[in-house]
Design a protein around this motif. Structure first.
Motif, mmCIF file in Angstrom:
data_model
loop_
_atom_site.group_PDB
_atom_site.id
_atom_site.type_symbol
_atom_site.label_atom_id
_atom_site.label_comp_id
_atom_site.label_asym_id
_atom_site.label_seq_id
_atom_site.Cartn_x
_atom_site.Cartn_y
_atom_site.Cartn_z
ATOM 1 N N GLY A 54 28.237 5.305 8.340
ATOM 2 C CA GLY A 54 26.831 4.948 8.317
ATOM 3 C C GLY A 54 26.103 5.233 7.023
ATOM 4 O O GLY A 54 26.649 5.161 5.924
ATOM 5 N N GLU A 55 24.824 5.571 7.158
ATOM 6 C CA GLU A 55 23.949 5.761 6.016
ATOM 7 C C GLU A 55 24.416 6.898 5.116
ATOM 8 O O GLU A 55 24.202 6.855 3.902
ATOM 9 N N ALA A 56 25.047 7.914 5.700
ATOM 10 C CA ALA A 56 25.534 9.027 4.882
ATOM 11 C C ALA A 56 26.572 8.547 3.873
ATOM 12 O O ALA A 56 26.580 8.980 2.717
ATOM 13 N N ALA A 57 27.459 7.658 4.307
ATOM 14 C CA ALA A 57 28.460 7.103 3.395
ATOM 15 C C ALA A 57 27.801 6.268 2.311
ATOM 16 O O ALA A 57 28.155 6.350 1.128
ATOM 17 N N ALA A 58 26.834 5.444 2.698
ATOM 18 C CA ALA A 58 26.127 4.595 1.736
ATOM 19 C C ALA A 58 25.377 5.446 0.723
ATOM 20 O O ALA A 58 25.415 5.189 -0.493
ATOM 21 N N ASP A 59 24.692 6.476 1.203
ATOM 22 C CA ASP A 59 23.925 7.340 0.306
ATOM 23 C C ASP A 59 24.841 8.081 -0.660
ATOM 24 O O ASP A 59 24.526 8.242 -1.851
ATOM 25 N N GLY A 60 25.987 8.540 -0.155
ATOM 26 C CA GLY A 60 26.920 9.260 -1.016
ATOM 27 C C GLY A 60 27.484 8.381 -2.113
ATOM 28 O O GLY A 60 27.614 8.798 -3.271
ATOM 29 N N TYR A 61 27.821 7.148 -1.761
ATOM 30 C CA TYR A 61 28.369 6.231 -2.760
ATOM 31 C C TYR A 61 27.296 5.836 -3.771
ATOM 32 O O TYR A 61 27.558 5.755 -4.970
ATOM 33 N N GLU A 62 26.072 5.610 -3.299
ATOM 34 C CA GLU A 62 24.976 5.280 -4.219
ATOM 35 C C GLU A 62 24.752 6.428 -5.212
ATOM 36 O O GLU A 62 24.528 6.182 -6.405
ATOM 37 N N PHE A 63 24.828 7.663 -4.728
ATOM 38 C CA PHE A 63 24.672 8.811 -5.621
ATOM 39 C C PHE A 63 25.752 8.791 -6.703
ATOM 40 O O PHE A 63 25.471 9.058 -7.883
ATOM 41 N N SER A 64 26.998 8.475 -6.319
ATOM 42 C CA SER A 64 28.087 8.416 -7.298
ATOM 43 C C SER A 64 27.832 7.345 -8.344
ATOM 44 O O SER A 64 28.072 7.555 -9.543
ATOM 45 N N ILE A 65 27.331 6.196 -7.913
ATOM 46 C CA ILE A 65 27.024 5.124 -8.866
ATOM 47 C C ILE A 65 25.933 5.569 -9.833
ATOM 48 O O ILE A 65 26.007 5.320 -11.043
ATOM 49 N N ARG A 66 24.916 6.234 -9.311
ATOM 50 C CA ARG A 66 23.824 6.712 -10.177
ATOM 51 C C ARG A 66 24.334 7.673 -11.244
ATOM 52 O O ARG A 66 23.843 7.681 -12.383
ATOM 53 N N GLN A 67 25.330 8.484 -10.897
ATOM 54 C CA GLN A 67 25.871 9.428 -11.853
ATOM 55 C C GLN A 67 26.711 8.744 -12.927
ATOM 56 O O GLN A 67 26.768 9.213 -14.073
ATOM 57 N N GLN A 68 27.352 7.631 -12.573
ATOM 58 C CA GLN A 68 28.338 7.010 -13.468
ATOM 59 C C GLN A 68 27.794 5.815 -14.248
ATOM 60 O O GLN A 68 28.194 5.593 -15.393
ATOM 61 N N VAL A 69 26.932 5.011 -13.643
ATOM 62 C CA VAL A 69 26.442 3.795 -14.295
ATOM 63 C C VAL A 69 25.030 4.060 -14.817
ATOM 64 O O VAL A 69 24.062 4.032 -14.067
ATOM 65 N N LEU A 125 52.306 -6.818 -19.908
ATOM 66 C CA LEU A 125 51.978 -7.124 -21.300
ATOM 67 C C LEU A 125 51.336 -8.508 -21.387
ATOM 68 O O LEU A 125 51.667 -9.390 -20.597
ATOM 69 N N PRO A 126 50.394 -8.727 -22.311
ATOM 70 C CA PRO A 126 49.998 -7.793 -23.385
ATOM 71 C C PRO A 126 48.889 -6.819 -22.986
ATOM 72 O O PRO A 126 48.547 -5.939 -23.751
ATOM 73 N N TYR A 127 48.312 -7.015 -21.767
ATOM 74 C CA TYR A 127 47.132 -6.238 -21.400
ATOM 75 C C TYR A 127 47.399 -4.738 -21.363
ATOM 76 O O TYR A 127 46.542 -3.940 -21.756
ATOM 77 N N LEU A 128 48.560 -4.359 -20.892
ATOM 78 C CA LEU A 128 48.855 -2.941 -20.725
ATOM 79 C C LEU A 128 48.679 -2.176 -22.034
ATOM 80 O O LEU A 128 48.243 -1.016 -22.030
ATOM 81 N N ARG A 129 48.989 -2.843 -23.158
ATOM 82 C CA ARG A 129 48.894 -2.174 -24.460
ATOM 83 C C ARG A 129 47.580 -2.452 -25.178
ATOM 84 O O ARG A 129 47.164 -1.651 -26.026
ATOM 85 N N THR A 130 46.933 -3.561 -24.889
ATOM 86 C CA THR A 130 45.747 -3.947 -25.663
ATOM 87 C C THR A 130 44.435 -3.494 -25.031
ATOM 88 O O THR A 130 43.425 -3.364 -25.717
ATOM 89 N N VAL A 131 44.420 -3.256 -23.723
ATOM 90 C CA VAL A 131 43.191 -2.815 -23.058
ATOM 91 C C VAL A 131 42.937 -1.342 -23.365
ATOM 92 O O VAL A 131 43.870 -0.524 -23.364
ATOM 93 N N ASP A 132 41.687 -1.005 -23.630
ATOM 94 C CA ASP A 132 41.315 0.395 -23.840
ATOM 95 C C ASP A 132 40.995 1.018 -22.479
ATOM 96 O O ASP A 132 39.845 1.152 -22.076
ATOM 97 N N TRP A 133 42.053 1.397 -21.764
ATOM 98 C CA TRP A 133 41.911 1.858 -20.385
ATOM 99 C C TRP A 133 41.074 3.125 -20.266
ATOM 100 O O TRP A 133 40.474 3.388 -19.213
ATOM 101 N N SER A 134 41.021 3.930 -21.312
ATOM 102 C CA SER A 134 40.288 5.196 -21.242
ATOM 103 C C SER A 134 38.797 4.990 -21.039
ATOM 104 O O SER A 134 38.090 5.923 -20.647
ATOM 105 N N LYS A 135 38.318 3.774 -21.282
ATOM 106 C CA LYS A 135 36.885 3.493 -21.179
ATOM 107 C C LYS A 135 36.528 2.661 -19.949
ATOM 108 O O LYS A 135 35.378 2.263 -19.793
ATOM 109 N N TRP A 136 37.518 2.418 -19.103
ATOM 110 C CA TRP A 136 37.265 1.664 -17.870
ATOM 111 C C TRP A 136 36.757 2.608 -16.772
ATOM 112 O O TRP A 136 37.263 3.716 -16.608
ATOM 113 N N HIS A 137 35.783 2.110 -15.994
ATOM 114 C CA HIS A 137 35.267 2.817 -14.825
ATOM 115 C C HIS A 137 35.306 1.859 -13.646
ATOM 116 O O HIS A 137 34.713 0.769 -13.699
ATOM 117 N N LEU A 138 36.014 2.231 -12.583
ATOM 118 C CA LEU A 138 36.201 1.353 -11.428
ATOM 119 C C LEU A 138 35.314 1.767 -10.260
ATOM 120 O O LEU A 138 35.227 2.958 -9.921
#
Length: 268
Positions: free
Chosen positions: A119-134, A62-75
């Motif tokens: 390697g590059e496959a991991a990097a490409d996969g993560y970049e694809f995820s970022i493109r979908q989310q951000v 507290l107080p963050y646990l109650r005041t933060v709008d966690w539903s809108k956070w993307h990690l």
């Protein structure tokens, strides 16, 4: 007690202890998230490893646990070891133990980096995820990189002036088109993924945590000693249309004077 020092390029916040730094960082992250959510319906945060996951545990109280709008956070992850998610070296696992499992962030909003694909496959996969989310973009930090605009990227300073997994004079520092790159560093057992400099510098906010006496010289050099290009990745963190804030405890500031000089510049 927190003390602030503002430069043309960055704001530096000094704290007497690591514990006070963690409290100040929690307040800062909360403030940035609130500002972002006033402008749009989501808040995007990219985490580093080191002690960042544990420090974010402050937000589970507290107080963050109650005041933060966690539903809108993307990690997301500014860096990650290419290991299974349940491996002790996984930054995802560390963040889950100290932070994610203690707050109501939606599981679908926790975007994993490549964990077992190398390697590059991991990097490409993560970049694809970022493109979908951000979906938010910024003016490219380099001509060939149409970069995502994270609301906040949290980094840690290492003893060699490394940030995220960007090490001095590593070829990945010159990467201008990829968002994510695989990194292998001499002496380290595991490959990592890291956000590239153009992506970090495209963020709306970047915070660098410098904690402990082992990073004191690296912090001083990042502040006042212009190093050859590439020899201090920390000096290359310069948001092109955003804000940079340093969070520094007494140990990291032990060689630094208020006037901006390195207190023990002649020592090895």
């Amino acid at each position: 007690m927190e003390k602030k020092r503002s430069d043309a390029e960055a704001e530096v916040r000094f704290f007497e202890s690591s514990e006070e730094l963690s409290a100040g960082l929690a307040d800062y992250v909360h403030g940035v998230s609130e500002s972002a959510l006033r402008e749009r319906s989501s808040f995007s945060l990219a985490l580093s490893g080191g002690d960042i996951p544990e420090r974010l545990g402050k937000l589970a109280s507290l107080p963050y646990l109650r005041t933060v709008d966690w539903s809108k956070w993307h990690l997301f992850w500014a860096e990650e070891n290419v290991v299974p998610r349940k491996h002790p070296d996984s930054f995802y696992l560390q963040a889950k133990q100290h932070f994610i499992s203690k707050v109501p962030i939606q599981p679908a909003h926790v975007v994993p980096a490549g964990h077992e694909t190398p390697g590059e496959a991991a990097a490409d996969g993560y970049e694809f995820s970022i493109r979908q989310q951000v979906k938010n973009r910024t003016v490219p930090a380099s001509p060939s990189c149409d970069c995502p605009r994270f609301d906040l990227v949290l980094l840690t300073l290492g003893p060699g002036a490394e940030v995220s997994s960007l090490h001095p004079n590593h070829p990945v520092l010159r990467e201008g088109s990829q968002w994510v790159a695989p990194v292998s560093v001499a002496g380290e057992r595991r490959e990592r993924l890291t956000l590239t400099l153009p992506v970090i510098n495209a963020a709306a906010n970047v915070a660098i945590v410098a904690s402990g006496s082992d990073v004191a010289r690296a912090f001083c050099e990042a502040m006042v000693d212009r190093r050859p290009l590439g020899s201090s990745p920390a000096q290359m963190i310069r948001p092109i249309d955003g804000k940079l804030v340093w969070f520094v405890d007494a140990g990291a500031a032990s060689l630094f004077s208020g006037g901006g000089a390195i207190a023990s510049a002649s020592s090895s």
